[in-house]
Design a protein around this motif. Structure first.
Motif, PDB file in Angstrom:
ATOM      1  N   GLU A 228      19.477  11.374  -9.565  1.00 45.47           N
ATOM      2  CA  GLU A 228      20.235   9.660 -10.115  1.00 45.47           C
ATOM      3  C   GLU A 228      19.298   8.941  -8.750  1.00 45.47           C
ATOM      4  O   GLU A 228      19.006   9.344  -7.892  1.00 45.47           O
ATOM      5  N   GLU A 229      18.962   6.992  -9.644  1.00 51.06           N
ATOM      6  CA  GLU A 229      18.136   6.900  -8.453  1.00 51.06           C
ATOM      7  C   GLU A 229      19.353   5.450  -7.771  1.00 51.06           C
ATOM      8  O   GLU A 229      19.659   5.683  -8.873  1.00 51.06           O
ATOM      9  N   ALA A 230      18.777   5.155  -7.389  1.00 49.28           N
ATOM     10  CA  ALA A 230      19.537   3.742  -6.177  1.00 49.28           C
ATOM     11  C   ALA A 230      18.537   3.332  -5.729  1.00 49.28           C
ATOM     12  O   ALA A 230      17.737   3.277  -5.509  1.00 49.28           O
TER      13      ALA A 230
ATOM     14  N   ILE B 110       4.428  15.674 -12.170  1.00 49.82           N
ATOM     15  CA  ILE B 110       4.213  15.427 -10.884  1.00 49.82           C
ATOM     16  C   ILE B 110       3.947  14.263 -11.134  1.00 49.82           C
ATOM     17  O   ILE B 110       3.275  13.244 -11.804  1.00 49.82           O
ATOM     18  N   VAL B 111       3.969  13.244 -10.199  1.00 51.96           N
ATOM     19  CA  VAL B 111       3.447  11.832  -9.950  1.00 51.96           C
ATOM     20  C   VAL B 111       2.201  11.240  -9.658  1.00 51.96           C
ATOM     21  O   VAL B 111       1.702  11.866  -8.647  1.00 51.96           O
ATOM     22  N   VAL B 112       1.210  10.497 -10.145  1.00 57.92           N
ATOM     23  CA  VAL B 112       0.308   9.932  -9.838  1.00 57.92           C
ATOM     24  C   VAL B 112       0.334   8.398  -9.572  1.00 57.92           C
ATOM     25  O   VAL B 112       1.354   7.954 -10.570  1.00 57.92           O
ATOM     26  N   LYS B 113       0.314   7.923  -8.311  1.00 60.23           N
ATOM     27  CA  LYS B 113       0.535   6.501  -8.363  1.00 60.23           C
ATOM     28  C   LYS B 113      -0.565   5.108  -7.786  1.00 60.23           C
ATOM     29  O   LYS B 113      -1.579   6.310  -6.710  1.00 60.23           O
ATOM     30  N   ALA B 114      -0.612   4.013  -8.269  1.00 59.26           N
ATOM     31  CA  ALA B 114      -1.945   3.695  -7.891  1.00 59.26           C
ATOM     32  C   ALA B 114      -1.534   3.091  -6.000  1.00 59.26           C
ATOM     33  O   ALA B 114      -0.427   3.146  -6.026  1.00 59.26           O
TER      34      ALA B 114
ATOM     35  N   SER C  73       0.462  -1.327  -0.100  1.00 53.04           N
ATOM     36  CA  SER C  73       0.010   0.369   0.008  1.00 53.04           C
ATOM     37  C   SER C  73       1.085   1.204  -0.001  1.00 53.04           C
ATOM     38  O   SER C  73       1.556   1.536   1.061  1.00 53.04           O
ATOM     39  N   LYS C  74       1.159   2.693  -1.468  1.00 55.38           N
ATOM     40  CA  LYS C  74       1.950   3.053  -1.009  1.00 55.38           C
ATOM     41  C   LYS C  74       0.998   4.386   0.148  1.00 55.38           C
ATOM     42  O   LYS C  74       1.919   4.916   0.958  1.00 55.38           O
ATOM     43  N   VAL C  75      -0.309   4.071   0.332  1.00 57.34           N
ATOM     44  CA  VAL C  75      -0.242   5.523   1.194  1.00 57.34           C
ATOM     45  C   VAL C  75      -0.006   5.285   2.234  1.00 57.34           C
ATOM     46  O   VAL C  75       0.207   5.752   3.171  1.00 57.34           O
TER      47      VAL C  75
ATOM     48  N   GLY D   8       1.744   0.679 -11.998  1.00 60.73           N
ATOM     49  CA  GLY D   8       0.832   1.879 -11.271  1.00 60.73           C
ATOM     50  C   GLY D   8       1.319   3.335 -11.079  1.00 60.73           C
ATOM     51  O   GLY D   8       0.870   3.928 -10.115  1.00 60.73           O
ATOM     52  N   VAL D   9       2.220   3.250 -11.285  1.00 65.76           N
ATOM     53  CA  VAL D   9       2.993   5.050 -11.534  1.00 65.76           C
ATOM     54  C   VAL D   9       3.330   5.464 -12.497  1.00 65.76           C
ATOM     55  O   VAL D   9       3.739   5.053 -13.563  1.00 65.76           O
ATOM     56  N   VAL D  10       2.547   7.214 -12.699  1.00 59.25           N
ATOM     57  CA  VAL D  10       3.034   7.646 -14.022  1.00 59.25           C
ATOM     58  C   VAL D  10       3.786   8.757 -13.723  1.00 59.25           C
ATOM     59  O   VAL D  10       3.351  10.044 -12.107  1.00 59.25           O
ATOM     60  N   VAL D  11       4.843   9.181 -14.532  1.00 58.80           N
ATOM     61  CA  VAL D  11       5.479  10.280 -14.171  1.00 58.80           C
ATOM     62  C   VAL D  11       5.260  11.068 -15.394  1.00 58.80           C
ATOM     63  O   VAL D  11       4.951  11.067 -16.389  1.00 58.80           O
ATOM     64  N   ALA D  12       3.843  12.781 -14.779  1.00 56.39           N
ATOM     65  CA  ALA D  12       3.256  13.443 -15.811  1.00 56.39           C
ATOM     66  C   ALA D  12       4.436  14.199 -15.671  1.00 56.39           C
ATOM     67  O   ALA D  12       4.559  15.099 -15.228  1.00 56.39           O
TER      68      ALA D  12
ATOM     69  N   HIS E 124      17.887  -0.365 -14.371  1.00 52.18           N
ATOM     70  CA  HIS E 124      18.249   0.494 -15.730  1.00 52.18           C
ATOM     71  C   HIS E 124      16.620  -0.200 -15.646  1.00 52.18           C
ATOM     72  O   HIS E 124      16.394  -1.377 -16.675  1.00 52.18           O
ATOM     73  N   LYS E 125      15.291   1.143 -15.118  1.00 44.88           N
ATOM     74  CA  LYS E 125      14.061   0.619 -15.379  1.00 44.88           C
ATOM     75  C   LYS E 125      13.508   0.704 -17.159  1.00 44.88           C
ATOM     76  O   LYS E 125      12.374  -0.020 -17.924  1.00 44.88           O
ATOM     77  N   ARG E 126      14.056   1.501 -17.616  1.00 48.21           N
ATOM     78  CA  ARG E 126      13.273   1.823 -19.350  1.00 48.21           C
ATOM     79  C   ARG E 126      13.952   0.935 -20.140  1.00 48.21           C
ATOM     80  O   ARG E 126      14.951  -0.378 -20.573  1.00 48.21           O
TER      81      ARG E 126
ATOM     82  N   VAL F 273      13.116   8.649  -0.219  1.00 41.64           N
ATOM     83  CA  VAL F 273      12.514   7.808  -0.944  1.00 41.64           C
ATOM     84  C   VAL F 273      11.375   7.446  -1.787  1.00 41.64           C
ATOM     85  O   VAL F 273      10.247   9.043  -1.677  1.00 41.64           O
ATOM     86  N   ILE F 274      11.871   6.849  -2.886  1.00 40.52           N
ATOM     87  CA  ILE F 274      10.604   6.384  -3.428  1.00 40.52           C
ATOM     88  C   ILE F 274       9.495   5.892  -3.259  1.00 40.52           C
ATOM     89  O   ILE F 274       8.505   6.107  -3.910  1.00 40.52           O
ATOM     90  N   GLU F 275      10.123   4.772  -3.238  1.00 38.21           N
ATOM     91  CA  GLU F 275       8.930   3.253  -3.034  1.00 38.21           C
ATOM     92  C   GLU F 275       9.987   2.597  -1.811  1.00 38.21           C
ATOM     93  O   GLU F 275      11.284   2.299  -2.036  1.00 38.21           O
ATOM     94  N   TYR F 276       9.532   1.693  -1.557  1.00 39.55           N
ATOM     95  CA  TYR F 276      10.229   0.706  -0.184  1.00 39.55           C
ATOM     96  C   TYR F 276       9.255  -0.505  -1.173  1.00 39.55           C
ATOM     97  O   TYR F 276       8.336  -0.680  -1.752  1.00 39.55           O
TER      98      TYR F 276
ATOM     99  N   VAL G 121      -0.674  11.206  -4.778  1.00 42.97           N
ATOM    100  CA  VAL G 121      -0.428  12.684  -5.704  1.00 42.97           C
ATOM    101  C   VAL G 121       0.740  12.797  -5.319  1.00 42.97           C
ATOM    102  O   VAL G 121       0.812  13.506  -4.103  1.00 42.97           O
ATOM    103  N   GLU G 122       2.379  12.645  -6.198  1.00 45.16           N
ATOM    104  CA  GLU G 122       3.060  13.360  -5.492  1.00 45.16           C
ATOM    105  C   GLU G 122       3.939  14.498  -6.017  1.00 45.16           C
ATOM    106  O   GLU G 122       4.470  14.298  -7.535  1.00 45.16           O
ATOM    107  N   GLU G 123       4.427  14.391  -5.459  1.00 43.09           N
ATOM    108  CA  GLU G 123       5.935  15.493  -6.003  1.00 43.09           C
ATOM    109  C   GLU G 123       6.757  15.062  -6.927  1.00 43.09           C
ATOM    110  O   GLU G 123       7.247  13.932  -5.932  1.00 43.09           O
ATOM    111  N   PHE G 124       7.316  15.948  -7.751  1.00 42.78           N
ATOM    112  CA  PHE G 124       8.405  14.762  -8.603  1.00 42.78           C
ATOM    113  C   PHE G 124       9.403  15.179  -7.514  1.00 42.78           C
ATOM    114  O   PHE G 124       9.943  16.580  -7.469  1.00 42.78           O
ATOM    115  N   LEU G 125      10.166  14.375  -7.996  1.00 39.94           N
ATOM    116  CA  LEU G 125      11.527  14.326  -7.288  1.00 39.94           C
ATOM    117  C   LEU G 125      12.510  14.302  -9.029  1.00 39.94           C
ATOM    118  O   LEU G 125      12.865  13.387  -9.429  1.00 39.94           O
ATOM    119  N   GLU G 126      13.435  15.099  -8.474  1.00 40.63           N
ATOM    120  CA  GLU G 126      15.163  14.984  -9.394  1.00 40.63           C
ATOM    121  C   GLU G 126      16.354  14.731  -8.732  1.00 40.63           C
ATOM    122  O   GLU G 126      16.590  14.931  -7.917  1.00 40.63           O
TER     123      GLU G 126
END
Ligand code: AMP
Ligand code: GLY
Length: 426
Positions: A189-191, A138-142, A100-102, A150-154, A211-213, A279-282, A182-187
């Motif tokens: 590098e990811e790790a 902005i970022v929308v997450k189910a 649960s992201k919430v 379930g994540v859209v970076v818009a 490398h997700k893409r 944290v982007i996600e756990y 709905v969350e703030e866009f973070l800028e």
């Protein structure tokens, strides 16, 4: 001891490969496993987790390791524990950090763990009003599990509105879309930082980068992960200390305080922002394909670490890593992935690799022939003296791997190579 691994990805093959090196382990079962685990484990078919728990009791399994999040979210660990079985992984309650992201966002807010600012919505119009007020990007997450989709970076408002419609109104991810974050866009590098946890302590593994893409230079749609390397110099000693002090330790302590101590692998998806790591996600399990580069660099006995974690007694000083080496993993995928792709293609050439490891993902053996059976098919992993060597070796070996439609990225670990070359020029 007899071990049961649940799952069928490259991650589970890598776990099995590492456990196989333990003198404590006499037999490994993998449920359901894949064409690669079949060569070192006994693969077991099953219909549901009750059946697996019964199997573990009948066979006298000493330790079960749960790979995928879906089984953790379902309460596999609780079920196994209720039958007196030892199992490495979080309970259903602790697995909410991923399921649960919430829950995860509210938890981070409560314990002041750095993450993106956010609001939660169960009404689509209210979510859109908030998006309008905040503006793009902005970022929308189910809220719930959506197999990483379930994540859209818009980058514009229309994309964000469309994401809300698809998740909340059309319910493309089913009940996972009852609520959105709905969350703030973070800028930055990811790790990825994974940690062994025993409920009280967390011991970090080597930091990795995914490398997700699907396409080179991070273009095209998101996938489960097309390649990784570890360790990443993007996570400096100083950043690692910050992650430990501000994120990892507070998370473990807070989960304990909440009455849901975390046992298993905690995976921090991080953005290294100019204001420090956030944290982007756990995730509540090993990463795939992070595991494929992290475990080959582990010197210590993985079976012992799992047992210590399950017994609430991790020994941080006894968890040792190969130093000075770099592991690079490139995923060979079916043509068309992450969209539609065909399976059942004959795989050849694995015997021609020079010095790379192969961890299978979507493969199966039929009548003695190795066939493709999924989107991500194989993980080719090379451990080099440095990142340049590992990249050279892995990309020399990859052309040997043949199946109809094989696709892989050509630029895995490129950013690390640039950092390495810059360092060498100094
Ligand atoms: P997740 O499934 O939560 O890992 O998100 C998938 C990808 O979306 C991440 O790997 C990031 O690249 C991106 N992402 C998620 N949240 C954010 C955020 N708040 N800011 C920027 N990018 C994000
Ligand atoms: N590689 C990202 C994940 O396992 O979720």
């Amino acid at each position: 001891m007899k071990v049961l691994i649940i799952g069928n990805g490259g991650r589970e093959h890598a776990i099995a490969w590492k456990l196989k090196q333990s003198t404590m382990v006499s037999k490994i079962y993998c449920a359901p496993g894949n064409g690669g685990t079949a060569s070192i484990c006994e693969n077991i078919a099953f219909n549901n987790i009750e059946e697996l728990a019964q199997f573990a009791l009948n066979e006298g399994i000493d330790l079960t390791v749960v790979g995928p999040e879906v089984y953790l979210a379902q309460g596999t660990v609780d079920l196994f524990q209720s039958k007196g079985l030892k199992v490495y992984g979080p309970t259903q309650a602790a697995a909410r950090l991923e399921s649960s992201k919430v829950f995860a966002k509210d938890f981070m807010k409560k314990y002041q763990i750095p993450s993106a600012a956010y609001e939660t919505f169960s009404d689509a119009n209210a979510a859109k009003d908030y998006i309008k007020a905040m503006g793009a990007p902005i970022v929308v997450k189910a809220d719930g599990l959506a197999a990483g989709k379930g994540v859209v970076v818009a980058f514009d408002l229309d994309t964000a509105f469309k994401a809300v419609d698809e998740i909340m109104t059309e319910r493309v991810f089913g009940d996972a879309g009852v609520k959105v974050v709905v969350e703030e866009f973070l800028e930055g590098e990811e790790a990825s930082l994974l940690a062994f946890c025993d409920g009280v302590k967390a011991v970090p593994m080597l930091p990795a980068q995914d490398h997700k893409r699907i396409g080179d230079n991070d273009t095209g749609p998101n996938t489960g992960g097309m390649g990784t390397y570890a360790p990443t110099s993007a996570v400096t000693e100083e950043i690692l200390i910050q992650i430990n002090e501000r994120i990892l330790t507070p998370t473990i302590k807070a989960m304990q305080a909440e009455g849901t101590p975390f046992v298993g692998t905690l995976f921090l998806g991080l953005m290294l922002t100019k204001n420090g790591p956030k944290v982007i996600e756990y995730n509540v399990r090993f990463g795939d394909p992070e595991t494929q580069v992290v475990l080959p660099l582990l010197e210590s006995d993985l079976a012992q670490i799992f047992l210590d974690a399950v017994n609430g007694n991790l020994q941080p000083d006894k968890i040792k890593w190969q130093t000075g080496k770099t592991a690079v993993c490139v995923v060979a995928a079916s043509g068309g992935y992450p969209g539609r792709y065909e399976t059942g293609k004959v795989i050849t050439g694995l015997d021609k690799l020079n010095n790379s490891l192969v961890f299978h993902a979507g493969t199966k053996v039929k009548d003695g022939v190795l066939l493709t059976a999924g989107g991500r098919v194989l993980n080719i992993v090379n451990v080099g003296q440095n990142v340049a060597e590992a990249i050279d070796n892995v990309y020399q070996d990859l052309p040997q791997v043949k199946f109809d439609g094989v696709y892989y990225r050509k630029d895995i670990a490129k950013r690390e190579l640039q950092r390495y070359q810059a360092l060498m020029e100094k």
